[in-house]
Design a protein around this motif. Structure first.
Motif, PDB file in Angstrom:
ATOM      1  N   LEU A  55     -26.998  45.945 -10.276  1.00 20.25           N
ATOM      2  CA  LEU A  55     -27.733  44.619 -10.077  1.00 20.25           C
ATOM      3  C   LEU A  55     -27.020  43.340 -10.571  1.00 20.25           C
ATOM      4  CD1 LEU A  55     -31.347  45.732 -10.571  1.00 20.25           C
ATOM      5  CD2 LEU A  55     -30.552  44.584  -8.324  1.00 20.25           C
ATOM      6  N   ALA A  56     -25.669  43.803 -11.243  1.00 18.82           N
ATOM      7  CA  ALA A  56     -24.946  42.647 -11.828  1.00 18.82           C
ATOM      8  C   ALA A  56     -24.811  41.494 -10.909  1.00 18.82           C
ATOM      9  CB  ALA A  56     -23.710  43.233 -12.207  1.00 18.82           C
ATOM     10  N   GLY A  57     -25.030  40.298 -11.269  1.00 23.30           N
ATOM     11  CA  GLY A  57     -24.628  39.011 -10.501  1.00 23.30           C
ATOM     12  C   GLY A  57     -25.854  38.907  -9.592  1.00 23.30           C
ATOM     13  N   ALA A  58     -26.909  39.674  -9.572  1.00 25.95           N
ATOM     14  CA  ALA A  58     -28.116  39.483  -8.519  1.00 25.95           C
ATOM     15  C   ALA A  58     -28.541  38.146  -8.820  1.00 25.95           C
ATOM     16  CB  ALA A  58     -29.128  40.524  -8.620  1.00 25.95           C
ATOM     17  N   PRO A  59     -29.146  37.408  -7.954  1.00 31.47           N
ATOM     18  CA  PRO A  59     -29.639  36.161  -8.126  1.00 31.47           C
ATOM     19  C   PRO A  59     -31.027  36.324  -8.846  1.00 31.47           C
ATOM     20  CG  PRO A  59     -29.059  36.413  -5.893  1.00 31.47           C
ATOM     21  CD  PRO A  59     -28.878  37.569  -6.763  1.00 31.47           C
ATOM     22  N   LEU A  60     -31.718  35.394  -9.447  1.00 31.45           N
ATOM     23  CA  LEU A  60     -32.999  35.609 -10.101  1.00 31.45           C
ATOM     24  C   LEU A  60     -33.829  36.093  -9.625  1.00 31.45           C
ATOM     25  CD1 LEU A  60     -34.188  32.803 -12.679  1.00 31.45           C
ATOM     26  CD2 LEU A  60     -35.878  34.176 -11.170  1.00 31.45           C
ATOM     27  N   HIS A  61     -34.240  35.697  -8.258  1.00 37.48           N
ATOM     28  CA  HIS A  61     -35.598  36.329  -7.297  1.00 37.48           C
ATOM     29  C   HIS A  61     -35.291  37.499  -7.048  1.00 37.48           C
ATOM     30  CE1 HIS A  61     -32.483  34.967  -4.074  1.00 37.48           C
ATOM     31  NE2 HIS A  61     -33.129  36.094  -3.322  1.00 37.48           N
ATOM     32  N   VAL A  62     -34.009  38.168  -6.919  1.00 37.81           N
ATOM     33  CA  VAL A  62     -33.697  39.470  -6.561  1.00 37.81           C
ATOM     34  C   VAL A  62     -34.034  40.284  -7.755  1.00 37.81           C
ATOM     35  CG1 VAL A  62     -31.855  41.086  -5.903  1.00 37.81           C
ATOM     36  CG2 VAL A  62     -32.165  38.988  -4.774  1.00 37.81           C
ATOM     37  N   ALA A  63     -33.422  40.024  -8.910  1.00 37.83           N
ATOM     38  CA  ALA A  63     -33.604  40.738 -10.256  1.00 37.83           C
ATOM     39  C   ALA A  63     -34.944  40.747 -10.677  1.00 37.83           C
ATOM     40  CB  ALA A  63     -32.726  39.965 -11.254  1.00 37.83           C
ATOM     41  N   GLY A  64     -35.843  39.579 -10.179  1.00 40.51           N
ATOM     42  CA  GLY A  64     -37.076  39.527 -10.633  1.00 40.51           C
ATOM     43  C   GLY A  64     -38.187  39.932  -9.593  1.00 40.51           C
ATOM     44  N   ASP A  65     -37.446  40.573  -8.281  1.00 42.11           N
ATOM     45  CA  ASP A  65     -38.329  40.916  -7.194  1.00 42.11           C
ATOM     46  C   ASP A  65     -39.483  39.900  -6.835  1.00 42.11           C
ATOM     47  OD1 ASP A  65     -37.776  43.602  -6.160  1.00 42.11           O
ATOM     48  OD2 ASP A  65     -37.208  43.786  -8.380  1.00 42.11           O
ATOM     49  N   PHE A  66     -39.213  38.726  -6.509  1.00 41.08           N
ATOM     50  CA  PHE A  66     -40.266  37.836  -5.921  1.00 41.08           C
ATOM     51  C   PHE A  66     -39.615  37.132  -4.824  1.00 41.08           C
ATOM     52  CE2 PHE A  66     -38.369  35.717  -9.379  1.00 41.08           C
ATOM     53  CZ  PHE A  66     -37.996  34.501  -9.006  1.00 41.08           C
ATOM     54  N   PRO A  67     -40.394  36.406  -3.873  1.00 46.13           N
ATOM     55  CA  PRO A  67     -39.756  35.253  -2.929  1.00 46.13           C
ATOM     56  C   PRO A  67     -38.869  34.336  -3.309  1.00 46.13           C
ATOM     57  CG  PRO A  67     -42.094  35.915  -2.430  1.00 46.13           C
ATOM     58  CD  PRO A  67     -41.809  36.402  -3.903  1.00 46.13           C
ATOM     59  N   GLU A  68     -37.813  34.058  -2.486  1.00 45.09           N
ATOM     60  CA  GLU A  68     -36.629  33.265  -3.209  1.00 45.09           C
ATOM     61  C   GLU A  68     -37.216  31.843  -3.086  1.00 45.09           C
ATOM     62  OE1 GLU A  68     -32.067  31.914  -1.730  1.00 45.09           O
ATOM     63  OE2 GLU A  68     -33.190  33.211  -0.434  1.00 45.09           O
ATOM     64  N   TRP A  69     -38.286  31.409  -2.470  1.00 41.30           N
ATOM     65  CA  TRP A  69     -38.576  30.055  -2.249  1.00 41.30           C
ATOM     66  C   TRP A  69     -39.376  29.970  -3.601  1.00 41.30           C
ATOM     67  CZ3 TRP A  69     -43.801  28.852  -2.317  1.00 41.30           C
ATOM     68  CH2 TRP A  69     -44.829  29.847  -1.685  1.00 41.30           C
ATOM     69  N   LEU A  70     -40.007  30.896  -4.329  1.00 40.28           N
ATOM     70  CA  LEU A  70     -40.806  30.483  -5.550  1.00 40.28           C
ATOM     71  C   LEU A  70     -39.963  30.472  -6.600  1.00 40.28           C
ATOM     72  CD1 LEU A  70     -43.870  32.725  -5.202  1.00 40.28           C
ATOM     73  CD2 LEU A  70     -43.855  30.211  -5.310  1.00 40.28           C
ATOM     74  N   GLU A  71     -38.557  30.631  -6.695  1.00 40.74           N
ATOM     75  CA  GLU A  71     -37.575  30.640  -7.881  1.00 40.74           C
ATOM     76  C   GLU A  71     -37.630  29.217  -8.607  1.00 40.74           C
ATOM     77  OE1 GLU A  71     -32.766  31.089  -8.570  1.00 40.74           O
ATOM     78  OE2 GLU A  71     -33.771  32.584  -7.451  1.00 40.74           O
ATOM     79  N   PRO A  72     -37.795  28.246  -8.024  1.00 42.22           N
ATOM     80  CA  PRO A  72     -37.749  26.859  -8.728  1.00 42.22           C
ATOM     81  C   PRO A  72     -39.077  26.802  -9.661  1.00 42.22           C
ATOM     82  CG  PRO A  72     -36.938  26.406  -6.567  1.00 42.22           C
ATOM     83  CD  PRO A  72     -37.256  27.673  -6.537  1.00 42.22           C
ATOM     84  N   SER A  73     -40.227  27.343  -8.881  1.00 44.36           N
ATOM     85  CA  SER A  73     -41.707  27.406  -9.619  1.00 44.36           C
ATOM     86  C   SER A  73     -41.590  28.371 -10.963  1.00 44.36           C
ATOM     87  CB  SER A  73     -42.474  27.694  -8.769  1.00 44.36           C
ATOM     88  OG  SER A  73     -42.693  26.946  -7.810  1.00 44.36           O
ATOM     89  N   PHE A  74     -40.910  29.473 -10.761  1.00 39.78           N
ATOM     90  CA  PHE A  74     -40.944  30.547 -11.719  1.00 39.78           C
ATOM     91  C   PHE A  74     -40.114  29.678 -12.894  1.00 39.78           C
ATOM     92  CE2 PHE A  74     -42.835  33.402  -9.466  1.00 39.78           C
ATOM     93  CZ  PHE A  74     -43.231  34.600 -10.345  1.00 39.78           C
ATOM     94  N   VAL A  75     -38.809  29.128 -12.514  1.00 36.71           N
ATOM     95  CA  VAL A  75     -38.079  28.678 -13.587  1.00 36.71           C
ATOM     96  C   VAL A  75     -38.659  27.587 -14.479  1.00 36.71           C
ATOM     97  CG1 VAL A  75     -35.881  27.483 -14.368  1.00 36.71           C
ATOM     98  CG2 VAL A  75     -36.070  29.333 -12.574  1.00 36.71           C
ATOM     99  N   ALA A  76     -39.582  26.443 -13.544  1.00 36.20           N
ATOM    100  CA  ALA A  76     -40.243  25.556 -14.188  1.00 36.20           C
ATOM    101  C   ALA A  76     -41.340  26.278 -15.272  1.00 36.20           C
ATOM    102  CB  ALA A  76     -40.815  24.648 -13.009  1.00 36.20           C
TER     103      ALA A  76
END
Length: 430
Positions: free
Chosen positions: A115-136
């Motif tokens: 899983l090295a280098g996996a995007p945040l939404h992949v490493a966390g197993d959630f929809p990509e479009w929610l990534e900004p909301s999770f980081v916020a």
């Protein structure tokens, strides 16, 4: 069914979920109807496999470099269950309805589990479009918070203090090895069974007689933070099946009045049997009907109004892992509108010096702090109660550590508090 056949069946169900874009529960039900030879233990095992695969769908697809149901299931066996490569190879024998043998490329990826280098939404197993909301909301802890939402959830119970003490309930369920929940003084937590499922309670005397109710600790805490007192007039405006209604009635000792209402009257249907089983006598059920305001007589009269607002349900992904892959950006916009309307509607029932409890099972700032800020900007007769003050008023001062850094309420999460994801805030009318 053999373990290998169960895995193959789970892949079949995943294919159906993907093809028809429908809830996992519906696909599992249809599979069971079409395969009546499968016993209850088989169906339960298949369901657990399906939900584990959905919990780790993104990371499994990334590891396997494929998004097929087979790839996701194979990856989830390693990521979610820790099954060894050798065991997976044995399960995929191609015999007795099992999956076909592993390809060399599949075996290599399962061995590397990279899983090295996996995007945040992949490493966390959630929809990509929610990534900004999770980081916020979570910043650098976003991956840990998301991974906790992808784990299995325990089974929590609320002791019904109208019928039992905490000690009595513990003793009556001792064979299920319950433990007190960390924060709720009326909570019990049951360990998951070996197959990852919660204990069957339907035939337990303590449940049948109403000594306990199924309710996640976060939901229990939300009801406790309302600080409902005997003799008060309380309105549960989005009551649903009545979990918080029952908790409020117990906190009030059957004294005063709780009004249970919901915009969707069908959701209230189970509440009547639950009230009877729990021995609750101070609840009036008032389903809302088009063209009729059945709550008009409560305007300006309520000491407490609970708004358990419709939301995206991001905090409940442990229990509903398929829901996170079905939620779309448009759903968030719709829920924000629902929440604004629910707050505005609730305000008319709160009497001077009364209070309003705003609750969601969402961890998103857009559905929580932002909604309260928007409401308060247009209602100068309301003020926000500080999180510490709200917690202390309910004798739950230890919850103050979960105060939101965005100015309003408390945010509970599986990672921080070992509960479902919930937001709870109190507003007071001047």
């Amino acid at each position: 069914m053999t373990p290998g056949a169960r895995i193959a069946a789970a892949v079949e169900v995943l294919d159906d979920i993907e093809a028809r874009r429908r809830p996992a529960g519906d696909a599992l039900k249809d599979w069971g109807l079409g395969h009546r030879f499968a016993g209850s233990k088989d169906r339960a095992a298949i369901a657990t496999l399906v939900f584990d695969a959905l919990r780790r769908r993104a990371s499994s697809a990334y590891v396997m470099a494929e998004e097929t149901s087979r790839a996701i299931m194979l990856g989830a066996l390693r990521l979610a269950r820790g099954v060894s490569l050798e065991e997976i190879s044995a399960l995929c024998s191609g015999q007795g309805h099992a999956l076909s043998p592993l390809l060399e490329s599949e075996a290599g990826r399962l061995a590397a589990l990279d899983l090295a280098g996996a995007p945040l939404h992949v490493a966390g197993d959630f929809p990509e479009w929610l990534e900004p909301s999770f980081v916020a909301v979570f910043g650098e802890a976003a991956v840990e918070e998301a991974r906790a939402l992808a784990a299995r959830a325990p089974l929590d119970l609320r002791v019904n203090t109208l019928k039992a003490t905490h000690e009595k309930a513990l003793a009556s369920l001792a064979h299920l090895r319950p433990e007190p929940t960390p924060f709720s003084p009326v909570g019990l937590r049951l360990p998951l069974t070996a197959d990852g499922r919660g204990a069957a309670l339907a035939a337990e005397p303590a449940y049948v007689k109403g000594l306990v109710e199924i309710q996640d600790e976060a939901s229990q805490l939300a009801a406790l933070l309302a600080a409902a007192k005997p003799g008060e007039q309380a309105l549960d405006l989005c009551a649903g099946a009545g979990g918080k209604t029952l908790a409020l009635a117990a906190a009030m000792g059957n004294k005063g009045q709780v009004y249970a209402s919901d915009a969707d009257g069908r959701r209230l249907a189970p509440i009547h049997a639950r009230l009877e089983r729990a021995g609750v006598r101070n609840v009036q059920v008032r389903p809302q009907r088009a063209g009729a305001d059945l709550l008009a007589d409560l305007e300006g009269r309520c000491d407490l109004v609970v708004v358990d607002a419709p939301c995206t349900g991001t905090g409940t992904w442990r229990r509903n892992p398929d829901a996170k892959w079905r939620v779309r950006p448009g759903a968030l916009e719709q829920r924000i509108g629902d929440q604004d309307r629910a707050l505005a509607d609730a305000a008319r029932f709160v009497k001077p010096r009364g209070r309003m409890l705003y609750v969601t099972c969402s961890i998103l700032r857009e559905e929580n702090e932002d909604r309260l800020a928007a409401f308060l900007a247009g209602h100068d007769d309301f003020t926000s109660v500080p999180a510490r003050e709200m917690a202390e008023a309910a004798d739950l001062s230890e919850l103050a550590v979960f105060a939101s850094r965005f100015g309003y309420g408390l945010r509970l999460t599986p990672y921080a508090s070992a509960t479902d994801g919930f937001f709870v805030a109190m507003l007071a009318r001047r």
